[in-house]
Write an enzyme that holds these catalytic residues in place. Structure first.
Site, PDB file in Angstrom:
ATOM      1  N   SER A 158       0.839  -1.181   0.000  1.00  0.00           N
ATOM      2  CA  SER A 158       0.000   0.000   0.000  1.00  0.00           C
ATOM      3  C   SER A 158       0.890   1.253   0.000  1.00  0.00           C
ATOM      4  O   SER A 158       1.754   1.390  -0.871  1.00  0.00           O
ATOM      5  CB  SER A 158      -0.954  -0.047   1.201  1.00  0.00           C
ATOM      6  OG  SER A 158      -2.014   0.857   1.043  1.00  0.00           O
ATOM      7  N   HIS A 198      -7.016  -6.284  -0.892  1.00  0.00           N
ATOM      8  CA  HIS A 198      -5.930  -5.340  -0.606  1.00  0.00           C
ATOM      9  C   HIS A 198      -4.884  -5.937   0.332  1.00  0.00           C
ATOM     10  O   HIS A 198      -3.691  -5.687   0.175  1.00  0.00           O
ATOM     11  CB  HIS A 198      -6.518  -4.061  -0.003  1.00  0.00           C
ATOM     12  CG  HIS A 198      -5.565  -2.900   0.007  1.00  0.00           C
ATOM     13  ND1 HIS A 198      -4.967  -2.407  -1.132  1.00  0.00           N
ATOM     14  CD2 HIS A 198      -5.109  -2.124   1.030  1.00  0.00           C
ATOM     15  CE1 HIS A 198      -4.187  -1.393  -0.833  1.00  0.00           C
ATOM     16  NE2 HIS A 198      -4.248  -1.201   0.482  1.00  0.00           N
ATOM     17  N   ASP A 249      -8.939  -6.418  -5.311  1.00  0.00           N
ATOM     18  CA  ASP A 249      -8.530  -5.269  -4.503  1.00  0.00           C
ATOM     19  C   ASP A 249      -9.293  -4.032  -4.968  1.00  0.00           C
ATOM     20  O   ASP A 249      -8.966  -3.444  -6.000  1.00  0.00           O
ATOM     21  CB  ASP A 249      -7.020  -5.056  -4.636  1.00  0.00           C
ATOM     22  CG  ASP A 249      -6.496  -3.958  -3.721  1.00  0.00           C
ATOM     23  OD1 ASP A 249      -7.310  -3.229  -3.117  1.00  0.00           O
ATOM     24  OD2 ASP A 249      -5.260  -3.826  -3.605  1.00  0.00           O
TER      25      ASP A 249
END
Length: 284
Positions: free
Chosen positions: A134, A264, A236
């Protein structure tokens, strides 16, 4: 302690029997990570470390995340400790790298990349293998581009390279943290407190809006010389369509691996498969 004494008092005997003392030590050692601090530019960075292997791996958490919230399956025996040394770092203002409290001043991703370069240097791990999830992936790519001597192999997932209208629409949908699952909220509330967590989240959203369009340019991506693995979960919803292809297209020596049912946090949901993939990539 008794095991360590025996292993290092009888190395010839053990090698004669076909055993490596260090491999035996790591095999029978705890599968839990250890908390440590390293000083970089007058700031004490907290990190958790597991293993004693020659391949040094740095894990970079996502927004608001910290070592245990984002990388527990990697730190708790997810990799062979005789081959790998795994460390996850609390970035400036996150986790136990406080004070100072986190701020999202202009260029904060670049600041984080410089901090991580300092941590790798202080640990004398350069070049290290770098895993970024991320926001940690954005930082990892900037690190590889700006400080190529610090990065051996690079793994990124759940990351973007620019802020678009679609990104802000996605963030708006999750703005209310009361709608988050308890599993997502609890580690962050435990670390920062309810008020601290909510304030940091809103500060982060403001920081994103004020960052500008590009987090890392296509030219900066093209400057990455590290062999790169781009991992993507096809389910995701946090990552706009096309980001993964853009990253892989721009980084010269890269390839994409997709998890068809991955979301994710695929490295948590599919930890065993993810860890195996990363280990094989690093050891190639």
């Amino acid at each position: 302690m008794v095991l360590r004494k025996f292993l290092f008092s009888s190395p010839k005997l053990l090698r004669g029997l076909g055993y490596n003392p260090m491999h035996l030590l790591t095999r029978f050692s705890s599968t839990k990570s250890v908390s440590k601090f390293v000083k970089v530019n007058d700031l004490e960075f907290h990190y958790e470390i597991f293993g004693n292997g020659p391949k040094k791996v740095i894990c970079l958490p996502g927004m608001l995340g910290y070592t245990r919230s984002d990388f527990a399956p990697q730190l708790d025996g997810g990799f062979d400790p005789a081959t790998f040394t795994i460390a996850s770092v609390d970035l400036r203002g996150y986790g136990r790298t406080r004070p100072p409290e986190r701020d999202f001043s202009p260029g904060f991703f670049l600041r984080d990349a410089a901090d991580v370069a300092g941590v790798i240097s202080a640990l004398r791990w350069e070049p290290a293998h770098v895993l970024g999830w991320s926001d940690g992936g954005q930082i990892a790519m900037l690190l590889a581009s700006k400080y190529p001597e610090m990065v051996d192999r690079l793994v990124v997932w759940g990351s973007i390279i620019r802020f678009t209208r679609e990104d802000f629409e996605i963030l708006e949908k999750i703005k209310d943290t009361n709608k988050w699952s308890e599993k997502m909220r609890k580690p962050l509330v435990d670390m920062y407190g309810e008020d601290g967590f909510n304030k940091m989240w809103l500060d982060a959203l403001c920081g994103y809006h004020g960052y500008g369009s590009d987090i890392i340019t296509e030219n900066e991506l093209a400057a990455i010389s590290s062999k790169t693995l781009v991992v993507h979960g096809d389910k995701d919803v946090m990552i706009p369509h096309g980001n993964v292809d853009d990253i892989a297209r721009c980084i010269p020596d890269s390839r994409v691996v997709r998890f068809p049912d991955g979301k994710h946090n695929l490295h948590l949901r599919y930890a065993k498969e993810f860890n195996k993939l990363v280990a094989e990539f690093i050891c190639q």
